[in-house]
Design a protein around this motif. Structure first.
Motif, mmCIF file in Angstrom:
data_model
loop_
_atom_site.group_PDB
_atom_site.id
_atom_site.type_symbol
_atom_site.label_atom_id
_atom_site.label_comp_id
_atom_site.label_asym_id
_atom_site.label_seq_id
_atom_site.Cartn_x
_atom_site.Cartn_y
_atom_site.Cartn_z
ATOM 1 N N GLY A 268 0.826 -1.216 0.000
ATOM 2 C CA GLY A 268 0.000 0.000 0.000
ATOM 3 C C GLY A 268 0.856 1.259 0.000
ATOM 4 O O GLY A 268 0.598 2.200 -0.769
ATOM 5 N N TRP B 133 -6.953 -1.909 -3.505
ATOM 6 C CA TRP B 133 -7.012 -1.311 -2.163
ATOM 7 C C TRP B 133 -7.859 -2.152 -1.211
ATOM 8 O O TRP B 133 -7.575 -2.229 -0.018
ATOM 9 N N GLU C 210 -6.292 -3.249 2.320
ATOM 10 C CA GLU C 210 -6.882 -2.863 3.606
ATOM 11 C C GLU C 210 -7.311 -4.094 4.400
ATOM 12 O O GLU C 210 -7.127 -4.152 5.619
ATOM 13 N N LYS C 211 -7.849 -5.078 3.700
ATOM 14 C CA LYS C 211 -8.313 -6.275 4.411
ATOM 15 C C LYS C 211 -7.131 -7.061 5.002
ATOM 16 O O LYS C 211 -7.154 -7.482 6.154
ATOM 17 N N THR D 209 -6.007 1.395 7.037
ATOM 18 C CA THR D 209 -6.740 2.086 5.977
ATOM 19 C C THR D 209 -5.763 2.757 5.016
ATOM 20 O O THR D 209 -4.601 2.993 5.347
ATOM 21 N N ARG D 210 -6.284 3.111 3.863
ATOM 22 C CA ARG D 210 -5.474 3.835 2.867
ATOM 23 C C ARG D 210 -4.976 5.142 3.465
ATOM 24 O O ARG D 210 -3.843 5.561 3.213
#
Ligand code: MGD
Ligand code: MGD
Ligand code: MO
Length: 759
Positions: free
Chosen positions: A293, A333, A337-338, A343-344
């Motif tokens: 990410g 995303w 996130e999972k 979170t982003r």
């Protein structure tokens, strides 16, 4: 929180890490183990130029001179070895092995130091004293009757360079590369991953870099407990205003607030310094997703504003960027996130800080390596650094926090199941005999071979092999199927008691003890986390007159097992300078070894990446491609599946348990707990303090741990934590990182259920 029920031994700990609590704990360790007159002198000799290297951890010291008296866990490591308690043959007369096996490692080791060489006597089920030469002769006889591929040589990372070098020489002259070692359960993803990325399996930073960095990212390590001397470095950086971004599923106290016992102002005012500027509670096993990410955001920033990536560096020094970037861009995303539990927006903060910093250090430990994707994690960290040229410049680099105090040195001098051709050639040129070429077994494969019966003998240079490995339900009985086990150790542990047809237990000198051989008092050498090699000389009177040094024991076995040996074992043991001369002739980087370790602080081994030289196959640093975030999200983000993280407490050194407290986490006098997020407890209908059963959901075998007390803790949702080695029954033996063989000790998918109420 307010009306949470009382659970015995569980309390909130509000003080900072370090500080007065650490001084008190140091005093207690000394009182429990040592005669108090001897203790201060002993402790003051730790990490001094003419003293011994702290057996506690592999963090370096500036000029090798630490104000050791304030390192609480270093003091525990030293006092535990320099204890005045003894386990003599009388003790074994009074206790059968079956009785002793019912005791915990904590109780066993707390009995003190082993004093005599011992042999197991099946008729009485007891260990009894044996003469050294008689023991060596019998071991030699058994080894000569086995074929080399039936024998495994385990090393735990406390062994000196000299002992480890002789141990690999013995095994290779005997004819095998079977070198399971503790590193296989620890930093193997570093040893395997970093050579692929930057050409060498070691960290690139030095202590000076911490004085010049602009950002530190700390991923998956707990320095307040495991590398306490590093806290001084982090503390200084924090006070200099360097942002420290932490990724850890648990809120670890020392990473939040730390009072440096060496800072008198802080101590006098009961003050402390906040360490982490930002703390992200990533999900266990979620680092690859988090790193993906961050990198994805950096690529986006580059597209939009430019000036984010170091194109000159990427063009000149790396390859594989396009495939790497394409892989990152194609990851969704939703999956990031999972799988990461972040979170982003969270990750964006990291990307922005990273893009702003001109010199970034990333530090990491077991939270990164002990996963079935451990090697991929390590390589993603290297990728992130490469993007902005953060390797080979001042104030920047990669900093794996090694485990045992000489685990890195053991590897350097040849403890590896996959030796390089050039290393073997070099050895052959000097010794004049053929060395085996086929790769040997690592730790997990050795255990698998013991289970299926193809391994018949295990020689352990230190450690607690079966207890440290996964799936105790399989690993314990496997020890008892062997024809021969030989353990060189300082204290009794359960691996010693899982006796083979024949078992020998050899007590050795520890790091703190005076080692006198024919030529006089000897020193040994070790290599720290930053590739500094230095001498260590024990000073204390040995725990018993019957102890031998590790090099002497290895040589004794070698002489008995290899009657026609071409190695002058006796002469080597008489003067360790001779062992070092052989190391200098066969291992690159050790020229003038004996001369250079005589200067205080020692010397640094060559680290080509620090000069932007990349000893990879292509001569460039290489980006990786990680395409498995979706798989991580599916496996670890599944409903009703928790990721089990096995943890060290503050009062523990691996399988050595010093005491039953874990002060910073608020656990006192017990270890039978499962840390759980408050919302997860509620979702499962479990209350703080309830008994639960835990079952592994990725194993062909039924792996279960029952009647553990669940406690509410500040841990990422979906992750649960339990202590190592008690929780090793839940870790499958075959659930490991395919690239490095390292077990997934920190992300085992498990189910947690309330223990049925008994009537
Ligand atoms: N006093 C003391 N010193 C030691 C040792 C000891 O046992 N006691 N052991 C020595 C050895 S051999 C080693 S290898 C080192 C170990 O030192 P560390 O690398 O610090 O090892 P651990 O305590 O096992 O775990 C480190 C941290 O990883 C976090 N973590 C767990 N899973 C994850 C994850 O998926 N992602 C992230 N980001 N974090 C995660 C845990 O919450 C924990 O805070 O210390 C060495 N020094
Ligand atoms: N579930 C789970 N399992 C893990 C881990 C985890 O985080 N979770 N961590 C893994 C890691 S990182 C590691 S490094 C391994 C550790 O595995 P090992 O290195 O095998 O285990 P230790 O507990 O360090 O070994 C303790 C024993 O070493 C002996 N010893 C102590 N000092 C000396 C010495 O100077 N010389 C000799 N010859 N012997 C000595 C003593 O007899 C003592 O009982 O465990 C691994 N296992
Ligand atoms: Mo380790």
């Amino acid at each position: 929180m307010a009306n949470r029920r009382e659970v015995p031994g569980i309390r909130q700990y509000d003080a900072p890490a370090g500080g007065w609590g650490a001084l008190k704990a140091t005093a207690e360790a000394v009182r429990d183990q040592m005669a108090s007159v001897k203790a201060p002198i002993t402790l003051l000799r730790t990490n001094q130029p003419d003293g011994f290297d702290c057996p506690g951890c592999a963090w370096p010291d500036k000029e090798h001179r630490s104000t050791f008296q304030f390192c609480e866990n270093g003091a525990k490591a030293v006092t535990w070895e320099a204890t005045s308690k003894r386990v003599t043959p009388d003790f074994f007369q009074e206790n059968t092995v079956s009785q002793l096996l019912k005791k915990s490692d904590y109780e066993l080791e707390d009995r003190g130091r082993l004093t005599h060489p011992l042999v197991y006597d099946r008729a009485t089920d007891k260990f009894k004293a044996v003469a050294w030469d008689e023991a060596f002769a019998r071991i030699g006889e058994i080894l000569r009757g086995l074929s080399p591929e039936q024998v495994d040589f385990y090393t735990s990372g406390r062994a000196s360079n000299e002992a480890a070098y002789l141990f690999q020489l013995l095994a290779r002259e005997y004819g095998t590369n079977n070198f399971p070692d503790c590193s296989n359960m620890c930093h193997e993803p570093t040893s395997v991953g970093l050579p692929k990325s930057i050409g060498i399996g070691k960290g690139t930073v030095s202590l000076d870099d911490f004085d010049h960095c602009e950002l530190i990212i700390s991923i998956g390590h707990n320095p307040g407990t495991n590398h306490p001397r590093m806290m001084g470095t982090l503390h200084e950086a924090a006070r200099r205003g360097v942002p420290i971004i932490v990724f850890n599923p648990l809120r670890e106290r020392a990473l939040e607030r730390f009072a440096d016992p060496q800072n008198w102002l802080e101590m006098a005012s009961y003050g402390s310094t906040p360490i982490a500027s930002t703390y992200f509670q990533v999900a266990g096993g979620g680092d690859a997703a988090a790193l993906t990410g961050i990198i994805k955001l950096l690529l986006d920033m580059e597209d939009m504003q430019g000036n984010v990536l170091d194109h000159d560096f990427i063009n000149t020094h790396t390859e594989g960027f396009d495939a790497f970037a394409a892989g990152i861009r194609s990851t969704s995303w939703a999956d990031i996130e999972k799988a990461s539990g972040l979170t982003r927006d969270d990750l964006d903060k990291v990307a922005v800080a990273y893009a702003k910093s001109n010199a970034t250090i990333i530090t990491y430990g077991m939270g990164v390596t002990q996963h079935n994707k451990g090697t991929a994690n390590v390589r993603l960290i290297a990728d992130l650094l490469l993007l902005r040229g953060n390797i080979g410049k001042s104030g920047a680099g990669i900093c794996p926090l090694r485990g045992h105090s000489n685990v890195q040195g053991n590897r350097t001098v040849g403890i590896t199941e996959k030796p390089s051709e050039s290393f073997l050639q070099g050895m052959e040129n000097v010794f004049g005999f053929k060395l085996p070429r086929h790769h040997g077994r690592d730790a997990v494969r050795t255990m698998q071979a013991m289970i299926d019966g193809s391994s018949k003998a295990l020689l352990c240079l230190g450690g607690n092999f079966a207890v440290a490995l996964p799936d105790s339900g399989q690993s314990f009985p496997a020890m008892e199927k062997l024809d021969l086990s030989v353990h060189v150790g300082t204290k009794l542990n359960r691996s010693h008691l899982l006796v083979a047809k024949e078992t020998y237990l050899f007590p050795c000198l520890g790091r703190t003890e005076l080692d006198v051989q024919e030529s006089g008092a000897q020193s040994i050498t070790v290599e720290d986390s930053m590739s500094m090699v230095h001498a260590s000389a024990g000073k204390l009177e040995p725990a018993s007159e019957y102890l031998r040094s590790e090099p002497a024991i290895v040589a004794g076995i070698a002489q008995a097992a290899l009657p026609g040996s071409k190695v002058p074992w006796k002469e080597l043991v008489a003067d360790y300078d001779r062992i070092r001369d052989l190391i200098a002739r066969t291992v690159p980087g050790f020229d003038d070894f004996n001369k250079r370790i005589r200067s205080p602080g020692g010397f640094r081994l060559p680290l080509p990446p620090t000069e932007r030289k990349w000893p990879t196959a292509t001569g460039k640093a290489i980006f990786s491609v990680y395409g498995e975030v979706q798989e991580d999200a599916d496996l670890l983000g599944g409903e009703h599946v928790f990721r089990l993280i096995t943890l060290r407490s503050h009062d523990q050194y691996n399988t050595t348990i010093y005491a039953l407290d874990d002060r910073y986490r608020g656990v006192f006098g017990r270890r039978d707990v499962l840390f759980m997020n408050e919302d997860d407890l509620a979702a499962c209908g479990i209350e703080h303090g309830d008994l639960v059963d835990i079952e592994t959901s990725v194993s062909g075998r039924k792996l279960r741990l029952e009647k553990i007390t669940a406690i509410a803790y500040n841990i990422a949702r979906g992750s649960v934590g339990a202590y190592y080695p008690e929780a090793n029954v839940l870790v499958p033996l075959d659930y490991f990182d395919k690239e490095s063989g390292t077990p997934s000790y920190k992300s085992v998918p498990v189910q947690v259920m309330r223990h049925p109420v008994e009537n």
